[in-house]
Design an enzyme around this catalytic site. Structure first.
Site, mmCIF file in Angstrom:
data_model
loop_
_atom_site.group_PDB
_atom_site.id
_atom_site.type_symbol
_atom_site.label_atom_id
_atom_site.label_comp_id
_atom_site.label_asym_id
_atom_site.label_seq_id
_atom_site.Cartn_x
_atom_site.Cartn_y
_atom_site.Cartn_z
ATOM 1 N N ASP A 1 0.848 -1.187 0.000
ATOM 2 C CA ASP A 1 0.000 0.000 0.000
ATOM 3 C C ASP A 1 0.887 1.242 0.000
ATOM 4 O O ASP A 1 1.790 1.373 0.845
ATOM 5 C CB ASP A 1 -0.905 0.005 1.242
ATOM 6 C CG ASP A 1 -1.858 1.187 1.248
ATOM 7 O OD1 ASP A 1 -2.931 1.076 0.650
ATOM 8 O OD2 ASP A 1 -1.515 2.229 1.843
ATOM 9 N N HIS B 1 -4.242 14.600 -9.327
ATOM 10 C CA HIS B 1 -4.361 13.198 -9.711
ATOM 11 C C HIS B 1 -3.342 12.806 -10.779
ATOM 12 O O HIS B 1 -2.933 11.634 -10.842
ATOM 13 C CB HIS B 1 -5.781 12.898 -10.199
ATOM 14 C CG HIS B 1 -6.789 12.880 -9.085
ATOM 15 N ND1 HIS B 1 -6.908 11.824 -8.216
ATOM 16 C CD2 HIS B 1 -7.698 13.799 -8.682
ATOM 17 C CE1 HIS B 1 -7.859 12.081 -7.329
ATOM 18 N NE2 HIS B 1 -8.357 13.278 -7.595
ATOM 19 N N ASP C 1 -1.008 9.680 -10.439
ATOM 20 C CA ASP C 1 -0.893 8.661 -11.481
ATOM 21 C C ASP C 1 0.569 8.410 -11.855
ATOM 22 O O ASP C 1 0.979 7.265 -12.091
ATOM 23 C CB ASP C 1 -1.671 9.083 -12.724
ATOM 24 C CG ASP C 1 -3.182 8.934 -12.556
ATOM 25 O OD1 ASP C 1 -3.606 8.343 -11.541
ATOM 26 O OD2 ASP C 1 -3.921 9.410 -13.439
ATOM 27 N N GLU D 1 -4.474 2.414 -4.536
ATOM 28 C CA GLU D 1 -3.027 2.416 -4.361
ATOM 29 C C GLU D 1 -2.520 1.127 -3.714
ATOM 30 O O GLU D 1 -1.402 1.084 -3.213
ATOM 31 C CB GLU D 1 -2.600 3.622 -3.514
ATOM 32 C CG GLU D 1 -3.084 3.629 -2.089
ATOM 33 C CD GLU D 1 -4.458 4.277 -1.924
ATOM 34 O OE1 GLU D 1 -4.775 4.675 -0.777
ATOM 35 O OE2 GLU D 1 -5.196 4.390 -2.920
#
Length: 311
Positions: free
Chosen positions: A180, A193, A197, A223
């Site tokens: 994670d 974002h 990404d 994620e």
């Protein structure tokens, strides 16, 4: 004038580009590229090019590794003899079948279906370059996450289920790493974002370059990612997880004139150390270990203690 054109149904641009048939023919070429496509079994969708000789089996030393309890370590091979490709059984325990008939050897024709083990069926076929590209795109779109090119969650669970059953039956080592990215919401909040990404793509690219060909790397959600490895003992898995954690912490993302780094927390479950009877149980145990890694301050690796049955 414009109104008259619209009334007559005229297009803004009525010029049609003429394709060059020679270019199209060159792209298509001849159907002279031999492939095996897995159409049934846990490896479904995989596409393998056939050269002068290809071995198939469940051993990691074969050219095409098949996850199927009924597949022998070295099950069969395909060998080129002159202009012919021939499938030969390698004294497998459950035999090799072609178009429903058990064979010791068989000269392959386009469209033949080869069955090995209980559930695995491969289709032998020839492709030209366009067909090859199309088939690979179909495989990727069905089984891979479009952003990171990691396998998707559906493929992950299909493979994990097969791997767990195989590990329990044969007493083989199996490890599941649940990763994670730490504080990922803060990355999105600070860099947008697109920045998030970029971090995901860089992370995934690094993991893919680190793992073995036979390992499975998939996006579990958001994620969160997973890695399945077989045949690595616990000390080896610990060294791998710690090295990967350190390498991820050293990555630097450049975005919009700024740079940032990130870390990852890793929870690990393994067979035979943990009391695992199903794929869901293995994910549950790894998830509990991941939670402990986060509680310990993140950027940590936590292995589920021996035993640790699923609740």
């Amino acid at each position: 004038m414009l109104a008259n054109q619209m009334d007559r149904g005229m297009d803004w641009d009525d010029t049609t580009n003429v394709a060059n048939p020679e270019v199209i023919q060159k792209e298509a070429g001849h159907r002279d590229r031999a492939y095996l496509i897995v159409i049934a079994g846990s490896n479904v969708g995989e596409m393998h090019k056939v050269g002068r000789e290809v071995t198939l089996g469940r051993s990691g030393n074969t050219d095409i590794r098949l996850i199927d309890d009924g597949v022998s370590r070295l099950h069969c091979r395909i060998v080129r003899i002159g202009d012919v490709l021939r499938v030969e059984d390698m004294k497998s325990r459950n035999g090799t079948y072609c178009n429903g008939q058990q064979i010791t050897s068989h000269d392959l024709n386009d469209g033949d279906k080869i069955q090995v083990g209980r559930t695995t069926i491969l289709k032998f076929t020839y492709h030209d370059r366009l067909e090859e590209t199309f088939q690979r795109q179909m495989f990727d779109s069905a089984l891979r996450d479009p952003l990171t090119q990691a396998y998707n969650k559906r493929y992950f669970f299909d493979r994990l289920d097969s791997e767990v059953r195989f590990s329990i039956r044969h007493g083989a080592s199996l490890t599941l790493f649940l990763l994670d990215l730490d504080h990922f919401k803060s990355i999105n909040d600070s860099y947008g974002h697109q920045g998030g990404d970029k971090a995901l793509v860089m992370f995934a690219s690094h993991v893919r370059s680190t793992i073995r060909n036979e390992d499975v790397f998939a996006r579990y959600g958001g994620e969160e990612f997973v890695i399945i490895t077989r045949g690595i003992d616990r000390p080896g898995a610990e060294r791998f997880a710690q090295r990967l954690r350190e390498e991820i912490a050293g990555l630097v993302v450049e975005h919009d004139g700024r740079s940032f780094s990130f870390t990852t927390s890793i929870g690990v479950a393994s067979l035979p150390e943990n009391k695992i009877t199903s794929a869901d149980a293995m994910v549950e145990i790894a998830d509990r270990a991941l939670y402990q890694a986060k509680e310990a301050g993140r950027n940590q690796v936590v292995f589920a203690p021996p035993g640790s049955p699923a609740k």
